[in-house]
Structure formats: structure tokens, C-alpha cells
Write a protein that holds these residues in place. Sequence first.
Motif, mmCIF file in Angstrom:
data_model
loop_
_atom_site.group_PDB
_atom_site.id
_atom_site.type_symbol
_atom_site.label_atom_id
_atom_site.label_comp_id
_atom_site.label_asym_id
_atom_site.label_seq_id
_atom_site.Cartn_x
_atom_site.Cartn_y
_atom_site.Cartn_z
ATOM 1 N N ARG A 96 2.912 -10.347 -3.397
ATOM 2 C CA ARG A 96 3.126 -11.781 -3.227
ATOM 3 C C ARG A 96 4.604 -12.122 -3.073
ATOM 4 O O ARG A 96 4.948 -13.233 -2.673
ATOM 5 C CB ARG A 96 2.546 -12.544 -4.410
ATOM 6 C CG ARG A 96 1.025 -12.434 -4.528
ATOM 7 C CD ARG A 96 0.475 -13.361 -5.585
ATOM 8 N NE ARG A 96 -0.981 -13.306 -5.655
ATOM 9 C CZ ARG A 96 -1.728 -14.071 -6.449
ATOM 10 N NH1 ARG A 96 -1.149 -14.949 -7.253
ATOM 11 N NH2 ARG A 96 -3.044 -13.955 -6.445
ATOM 12 N N LEU A 97 5.473 -11.184 -3.413
ATOM 13 C CA LEU A 97 6.916 -11.410 -3.283
ATOM 14 C C LEU A 97 7.462 -10.858 -1.977
ATOM 15 O O LEU A 97 8.659 -11.003 -1.693
ATOM 16 C CB LEU A 97 7.661 -10.751 -4.450
ATOM 17 C CG LEU A 97 7.232 -11.168 -5.865
ATOM 18 C CD1 LEU A 97 8.044 -10.399 -6.905
ATOM 19 C CD2 LEU A 97 7.383 -12.664 -6.064
ATOM 20 N N LEU A 98 6.597 -10.196 -1.197
ATOM 21 C CA LEU A 98 7.052 -9.558 0.034
ATOM 22 C C LEU A 98 6.924 -10.510 1.211
ATOM 23 O O LEU A 98 6.222 -11.510 1.166
ATOM 24 C CB LEU A 98 6.249 -8.284 0.292
ATOM 25 C CG LEU A 98 6.321 -7.220 -0.800
ATOM 26 C CD1 LEU A 98 5.493 -6.012 -0.417
ATOM 27 C CD2 LEU A 98 7.767 -6.825 -1.063
ATOM 28 N N GLY A 99 7.594 -10.166 2.278
ATOM 29 C CA GLY A 99 7.600 -10.962 3.502
ATOM 30 C C GLY A 99 8.930 -10.763 4.187
ATOM 31 O O GLY A 99 9.089 -9.869 5.016
ATOM 32 N N THR A 206 12.980 -4.178 3.980
ATOM 33 C CA THR A 206 12.966 -4.556 5.399
ATOM 34 C C THR A 206 11.933 -5.634 5.732
ATOM 35 O O THR A 206 12.000 -6.230 6.808
ATOM 36 C CB THR A 206 12.678 -3.329 6.273
ATOM 37 O OG1 THR A 206 11.339 -2.864 6.020
ATOM 38 C CG2 THR A 206 13.664 -2.209 5.982
ATOM 39 N N GLY A 207 10.964 -5.847 4.840
ATOM 40 C CA GLY A 207 9.910 -6.801 5.153
ATOM 41 C C GLY A 207 8.816 -6.235 6.018
ATOM 42 O O GLY A 207 7.904 -6.969 6.429
ATOM 43 N N LYS A 208 8.867 -4.936 6.300
ATOM 44 C CA LYS A 208 7.838 -4.308 7.131
ATOM 45 C C LYS A 208 7.588 -2.886 6.649
ATOM 46 O O LYS A 208 8.409 -2.300 5.922
ATOM 47 C CB LYS A 208 8.259 -4.293 8.590
ATOM 48 C CG LYS A 208 9.537 -3.522 8.861
ATOM 49 C CD LYS A 208 9.888 -3.498 10.338
ATOM 50 C CE LYS A 208 10.251 -4.878 10.843
ATOM 51 N NZ LYS A 208 10.696 -4.849 12.259
ATOM 52 N N LEU A 209 6.468 -2.325 7.054
ATOM 53 C CA LEU A 209 6.143 -0.947 6.699
ATOM 54 C C LEU A 209 6.930 0.022 7.577
ATOM 55 O O LEU A 209 7.252 -0.306 8.731
ATOM 56 C CB LEU A 209 4.643 -0.699 6.875
ATOM 57 C CG LEU A 209 3.715 -1.442 5.904
ATOM 58 C CD1 LEU A 209 2.271 -1.355 6.382
ATOM 59 C CD2 LEU A 209 3.843 -0.861 4.502
ATOM 60 N N VAL A 235 17.653 -3.353 8.716
ATOM 61 C CA VAL A 235 18.407 -4.441 8.057
ATOM 62 C C VAL A 235 19.803 -3.906 7.759
ATOM 63 O O VAL A 235 19.993 -3.144 6.798
ATOM 64 C CB VAL A 235 17.710 -4.899 6.753
ATOM 65 C CG1 VAL A 235 18.507 -6.005 6.075
ATOM 66 C CG2 VAL A 235 16.287 -5.366 7.044
ATOM 67 N N PRO A 236 20.787 -4.249 8.557
ATOM 68 C CA PRO A 236 22.144 -3.689 8.382
ATOM 69 C C PRO A 236 22.747 -3.941 7.008
ATOM 70 O O PRO A 236 23.651 -3.211 6.580
ATOM 71 C CB PRO A 236 22.954 -4.393 9.481
ATOM 72 C CG PRO A 236 21.940 -4.796 10.503
ATOM 73 C CD PRO A 236 20.698 -5.128 9.733
ATOM 74 N N GLU A 237 22.284 -4.969 6.300
ATOM 75 C CA GLU A 237 22.853 -5.282 4.979
ATOM 76 C C GLU A 237 22.464 -4.270 3.909
ATOM 77 O O GLU A 237 23.052 -4.266 2.822
ATOM 78 C CB GLU A 237 22.393 -6.675 4.530
ATOM 79 C CG GLU A 237 22.976 -7.826 5.341
ATOM 80 C CD GLU A 237 22.283 -7.988 6.690
ATOM 81 O OE1 GLU A 237 22.841 -8.690 7.566
ATOM 82 O OE2 GLU A 237 21.192 -7.404 6.866
ATOM 83 N N VAL A 238 21.496 -3.417 4.182
ATOM 84 C CA VAL A 238 21.074 -2.421 3.195
ATOM 85 C C VAL A 238 22.164 -1.366 3.045
ATOM 86 O O VAL A 238 22.553 -0.730 4.029
ATOM 87 C CB VAL A 238 19.752 -1.749 3.611
ATOM 88 C CG1 VAL A 238 19.379 -0.637 2.637
ATOM 89 C CG2 VAL A 238 18.636 -2.779 3.696
#
Length: 434
Positions: A96-99, A206-209, A235-238
Motif C-alpha cells: 500500500r506504500l508502493l507506487g 524505482t516504483g516498478k518490478l 532512478v538516478p537519485e538512488v
Amino acid sequence: MTSPPPHFPYTIGETVAEGRGVAVYRAVRNADGHPVVLKVLDPRSCRPKDLDRLKREYETGKTLDVGTVVRPLALERYEGRLALVMEDSGAEPLDRLLGAPMAIGRFLDIAVRVAGAVSDIHQRGVVHRDLKPANILVNSTTGEVKIADLGLASRLPRDQQAAQPARLIEGSLPYISPEQTGRMNRGIDSRSDLYSLGVTFYQMLTGKLPIQARDPLEWIHGHIARAFAAPSDVVPEVPEAVARIVIKLLAKMPEERYQTARGLRCDLERCFELWTCRGSIEPFPLGEQDVSGRLEIPQKLYGRDEEIAALLGAFERVFDTGSPESAGSSCRICPESPSRSELSTSRISSITAPTSSPTHARGRRSAGSTSWQGSRQRLRSPSLRLAATWPRRHHCCPRTPGAHGTRTRSRSTWSSQNASTSPATSSGPTSWST
């Protein structure tokens, strides 16, 4: 699934998850007003294995005296319905916290706690076998993390998974490890859970698999053979150090992953401390505290680098030219026989031999580029490096055991083992405990 019958000893509040004859509810016990979570089976639509899983979840949970696992309170039957009663800590499923991609600080805070919870389970000799965001509960107020749904848990140090149809594979296909597909001829141990954590962490960042698929077979092939983009590329911020931790968790071979959840937690804690103090994370050697307390006998073969290189080299040449190669050189030890490279090439040539004139080779390659690329990825997959399992034996003396100081092993033994390594794929439950 229909609601519980009248006169049910619990007052249902919220439906947490529902599907395939199993539903999870938040409820209040009428006798004392105590909040609980109910997992209820509908006898009209649940499967026999759902009953077994519910009983195993109750029995395993009762024996685990650890605060990071959802504690079962009772297993009750009411008007033909079996219900597992569990404590309600007020936590919500992680899915529920993902997206959208999760902030690095929040990710590290949750990831450290999740790794600690999984470590507690592993130290008590239990492998979860179905870790996914729906089975990881996070209390947003206290930050407490609990692991739910032990219906597939095993107490065996290493459990062998036999190959079976994709639709029958136990677990959730987007999160299962390569060895859990049954196509790797590898045992399942605690490192399988770490792969599932890698998929979960990737999704949080990343919000994705890491792998996308449309059907069970595609999921299985993806876990076994397909590469994925690094989290820092999506996600470049990682931070690079965090991305390397996730990549290590997602290694196809268990020997290349973290060996313990405790070692993973140490690296995540170091990242969290650096991020909290400096706002950045400098790269550092991974796994310095990753020492297993159990002797692990490696299940991979060694000493096949030359054969693998020959096979991959021949495949690349055939891939680039679009036509088979002809044998030329001979064995260094047995001049009258083809070399290992030629044997590898001949195997490939028999599969990729053109069916029309050479002038159409380039057109065939273009039309079938997807197939070629898929073949290249499958060949590079550790699970499909068949050259690594071919016996060291020259073509000139295929039936002579021990020739040229090589190991001896019967052809039938090698064939039976290699037959079980063919790849495939599957899907599984979609919610917290369903």
C-alpha cells in the motif's frame, strides 16, 4: 468471497485482502473487544492446499517466539468456515506504500527493519518462501515491521523444488527466486528469501518490478535468464552503494547473493547511518559482515571456464554472421578429433543452420532479432550454461572414462541432470495472505 455468516464471534471492520477463496479482514472480537486480523477460508471456493497452508501458518507461527512475525492466536472453525485469528498491531501491508519511487531515507529505514525481521526468522531455521510487499507489514506510526503469511514456510535447511507446470508453482511469480521455479536443479534455502527481498527493494526504490512479464512462463524465464536495469539507471537519485546492494540480492546464482539476512542488514545500517549523517553514501565493500554460521556445500560446478568461453565465442560468431561455422582446427591432445570449440559450434550449427540460401541470412537475422537476442540471453544465463555440465571428455574417446586424466561420470547421469535444467515460468498469490 461472501462475508462471514451471522452470529460470527467477530465484528468485521475492514477487508485487507481477498481472492481465490481466502479473505483477510480486520475485526474486533465480540467477547472482549480485542482487535484481531482474520484469515477466513470459504469452503465453497478454496482449494485443499489452502487448508494445508492455513494450518501450516498457524503451526509455524506458534513455534516462532519472535516479535517480528505476526502472532497467531487461534485456529477456529465456525459454521464450516476455517478462520485463522491473528494479532492486529495496526500495521499496513507494504504494497500500500508502493507506487512512486520511495525516498532514500524512508527506504533505508524500512529496509533495515525488514532485513532484521527476515534475519530473526532465518536464525530460527525457517525459510519463508513467499516474501513480497503484501506479506511485509509496516506500522507507519511506530516504524515497526512484521512478517506475515508463513503458509509456505519450511524448516528444512535446503528444500528441493521439483519442476512442475507453471500454474502449480507455489509462491508469487513476480517475487520468486530462480531456484524456486524448479527449473534450476538447485535446492531452496534462506538465500531464496534474499532474492525475493531484492525484488521488493527494487520495487520500493524505482516504483516498478525489475522484470516485467505477461504470463507464468515469461515470469519464470525472466527470473532465470533475463537481465534488468540497475536501480540507479531507472532512478538516478538512488545512491550507487544502495543500487549495488539490490543488484547483489538479485544475483541469479545463490552463491553470488548475500549469504545471510544479518549480513544484508549490516550493510543497510551502514548506508542508513551515512545517509542520515552526511546526506550521501560513499561506495564501500559489500558483505564484510556477511558470514554464514552454517556450512554450505556449493551446488555449482567449477573448472569449466574454457568450455563456457568456447561455447559463448562460437555462439557470438554465429549470431554476428547469421550462418553456421565449419570445423577447422583439431583437438590439442587428440589431433584426429574435433576441438571442444568445434563440438560446441556443431551443436549450435545444428540449431541455427539456415534453411535458405546464404544471401537471405541477413534478412533472416533481422526478422528474427528478438529470437536471437532471447537465445543469447538464455545462453549467458548461469542456469543454462550447459557447457558447464558437460563431462570433460574428448570426441575421439567419448566412451573412455578418465581419458587424459579427466573425471569419470556416466553419460546417463549427465543427461538426467541436464534434462531437469530446462527453463520455464509462473504466478501466484496476489495479496497479503491469499
